[in-house]
Scaffold this motif. Structure first.
Motif: not given
Length: 159
Positions: A12, A33, A35, A39, A41, A44, A75
């Motif tokens: 990201h 970040l 996204g 976001a 990362v 994810h 997330s």
């Protein structure tokens, strides 16, 4: 016994903001970040590692960025789905190893909180969750401070 390994990789870019969310932990920073979701990362990448071990595609197939319902989503929703799918398929998560690749922010002061948060989501003992960081020695987009990359491996077992 069925043992499966899965790998995840994500990146990201930095953008406007005053914090980043990495592995579920909000860290003050002079950038955010970019996204479709939050976001994160780290989450994810771990999510994709689990999907990979299950041979169930990737996060974009389960939560398409073209679908507005996932805009700004936390997330942990994605990771929880991967964990539920793991159980539905008769597997359990043995361990997860996550490496964040960035020049900044510093990960070390937050890694224990990241490990604890991910362990709670996955129903694992914190000793089965690794979060560490490295730099790219000022090389590439992470070295230039343009964003954060992450790689993760998940091991799944079925008796």
């Amino acid at each position: 016994m069925d043992i499966r390994l899965g790998n995840g990789f994500d990146v990201h870019a930095f953008g406007a903001g005053d914090h980043v969310i990495l592995c579920g932990v909000k860290i003050p920073h002079d950038h955010g970040l970019v996204g479709h979701s939050d976001a994160d990362v780290g989450l994810h990448t771990v999510t994709d590692a689990i999907y990979g071990a299950l041979a169930q595609g990737d996060i974009g197939q389960h939560f398409p960025p073209s679908d507005p319902q996932w805009k700004g989503m936390s997330s942990d929703v994605f990771l929880r789905h991967a964990v539920e799918l793991t159980a539905e398929m008769g597997f359990s998560i043995s361990n997860v190893d996550c490496t964040l690749i960035c020049e900044f922010p510093k990960i070390g002061p937050h890694s224990d909180a990241m490990r604890a948060g991910m362990a709670a989501i996955m129903g694992l003992d914190v000793a089965r969750v690794s979060v560490k960081a490295t730099t790219s020695e000022k090389l590439g987009f992470t070295g230039r401070g343009e964003g954060i990359a992450c790689i993760a491996t998940a091991a799944l077992v079925k008796p």
